[in-house]
Motif scaffolding. Sequence first.
Motif, mmCIF file in Angstrom:
data_model
loop_
_atom_site.group_PDB
_atom_site.id
_atom_site.type_symbol
_atom_site.label_atom_id
_atom_site.label_comp_id
_atom_site.label_asym_id
_atom_site.label_seq_id
_atom_site.Cartn_x
_atom_site.Cartn_y
_atom_site.Cartn_z
ATOM 1 N N LEU A 160 0.833 -1.083 -0.022
ATOM 2 C CA LEU A 160 -0.033 -0.196 0.173
ATOM 3 C C LEU A 160 0.846 1.066 -0.170
ATOM 4 O O LEU A 160 1.871 1.404 0.843
ATOM 5 C CB LEU A 160 -0.945 0.043 1.242
ATOM 6 C CG LEU A 160 -1.640 -1.274 1.428
ATOM 7 C CD1 LEU A 160 -2.671 -1.043 2.920
ATOM 8 C CD2 LEU A 160 -2.672 -1.609 0.340
ATOM 9 N N VAL A 217 -1.212 -0.843 -4.435
ATOM 10 C CA VAL A 217 -2.168 0.056 -4.611
ATOM 11 C C VAL A 217 -1.498 1.363 -4.139
ATOM 12 O O VAL A 217 -1.224 1.750 -3.215
ATOM 13 C CB VAL A 217 -3.254 -0.258 -3.497
ATOM 14 C CG1 VAL A 217 -4.264 0.662 -3.390
ATOM 15 C CG2 VAL A 217 -3.880 -1.586 -3.691
ATOM 16 N N GLU A 218 -1.761 2.259 -5.456
ATOM 17 C CA GLU A 218 -1.037 3.471 -5.131
ATOM 18 C C GLU A 218 -2.182 4.806 -5.413
ATOM 19 O O GLU A 218 -3.129 4.563 -6.584
ATOM 20 C CB GLU A 218 0.038 3.978 -6.135
ATOM 21 C CG GLU A 218 0.616 5.141 -6.376
ATOM 22 C CD GLU A 218 0.914 5.776 -4.859
ATOM 23 O OE1 GLU A 218 0.499 6.896 -4.512
ATOM 24 O OE2 GLU A 218 1.685 5.055 -4.017
ATOM 25 N N ALA A 225 -6.410 3.183 -0.806
ATOM 26 C CA ALA A 225 -6.197 1.974 0.249
ATOM 27 C C ALA A 225 -7.245 1.830 1.558
ATOM 28 O O ALA A 225 -7.468 0.875 1.980
ATOM 29 C CB ALA A 225 -4.926 1.998 0.813
ATOM 30 N N LEU A 266 -10.389 -0.743 0.220
ATOM 31 C CA LEU A 266 -9.780 -1.735 -0.684
ATOM 32 C C LEU A 266 -10.729 -2.689 -1.241
ATOM 33 O O LEU A 266 -10.569 -3.107 -2.367
ATOM 34 C CB LEU A 266 -9.026 -2.916 0.395
ATOM 35 C CG LEU A 266 -7.472 -2.118 0.755
ATOM 36 C CD1 LEU A 266 -6.835 -3.207 1.656
ATOM 37 C CD2 LEU A 266 -6.636 -2.056 -0.492
ATOM 38 N N SER A 305 3.373 -1.386 4.076
ATOM 39 C CA SER A 305 2.669 -0.064 3.683
ATOM 40 C C SER A 305 3.543 1.178 4.117
ATOM 41 O O SER A 305 4.319 1.248 5.007
ATOM 42 C CB SER A 305 1.419 0.103 4.721
ATOM 43 O OG SER A 305 0.829 1.503 4.601
ATOM 44 N N ILE A 346 2.007 4.230 3.388
ATOM 45 C CA ILE A 346 0.874 5.475 3.634
ATOM 46 C C ILE A 346 1.190 5.992 4.913
ATOM 47 O O ILE A 346 1.113 5.575 5.975
ATOM 48 C CB ILE A 346 -0.484 4.534 3.873
ATOM 49 C CG1 ILE A 346 -1.219 3.813 2.716
ATOM 50 C CG2 ILE A 346 -1.863 5.470 4.078
ATOM 51 C CD1 ILE A 346 -2.126 3.027 2.544
ATOM 52 N N VAL A 400 -7.053 -4.886 6.242
ATOM 53 C CA VAL A 400 -5.899 -5.721 5.785
ATOM 54 C C VAL A 400 -5.762 -7.068 6.486
ATOM 55 O O VAL A 400 -5.315 -8.102 5.843
ATOM 56 C CB VAL A 400 -4.590 -4.932 5.674
ATOM 57 C CG1 VAL A 400 -4.923 -3.715 4.697
ATOM 58 C CG2 VAL A 400 -4.036 -4.567 6.850
#
Length: 198
Positions: free
Chosen positions: A59, A83-84, A107, A110, A127, A129, A146
């Motif tokens: 993430l 995932v961006e 994210a 999801l 991650s 993030i 997650v």
Amino acid sequence: MRQHLQHHVADKFSRKLRFFKGLVSQPKTVGAIVPTSVYMARRMASVANPASGLPVLELGPGTGVVTKALLRRGIEPQKLVAVEYSPEFCRHLRDELPAIRLVRGDAFRLEDTLGALRTTRFDCVISGIPLLNFPVSSRVRLLEDVLSRIPKGRPFLQFCYGLSSPIPPGHGQYSVTRFGIEIRNIPPAQMWMYRRTG
């Protein structure tokens, strides 16, 4: 040798330039002032288990420093789902790492973002993030989401520039462990590991 060094310096400068372009375009979704160091990337990637046969979920890959470390770790490109949120970083990742499974999206949502991959079981989640930019309730919901996508006992690993865990203990059925600190990162960053307990 000199040509190789010039190429290395140019590549490093290009990566930082793309990072700053992403920072300017999406300031809330970028949590660092410079890209993640290769030392911390290697440490974060170490939790992935290529032998599990399961894909890894990353993430917030940003410029792809941890992504490349995961590939060097032995994760096959088609088994790396990234995932961006930032369009700038997505363009860079598509150019630089076209074989990974890049998903442009949020994210924190999801179920919608992963689309056809929403029922996929992952080996672990890593991650980048900037969780401190979001409310604690959103951080806890993300963690619970997650953890439901990985086998019990496998980790969700997050790096952070704060002194304490960005997802505080006591808000759900999960454990919080300090995985380490990387002083060679600028600024120094801590890594936190979360696992499901319930």
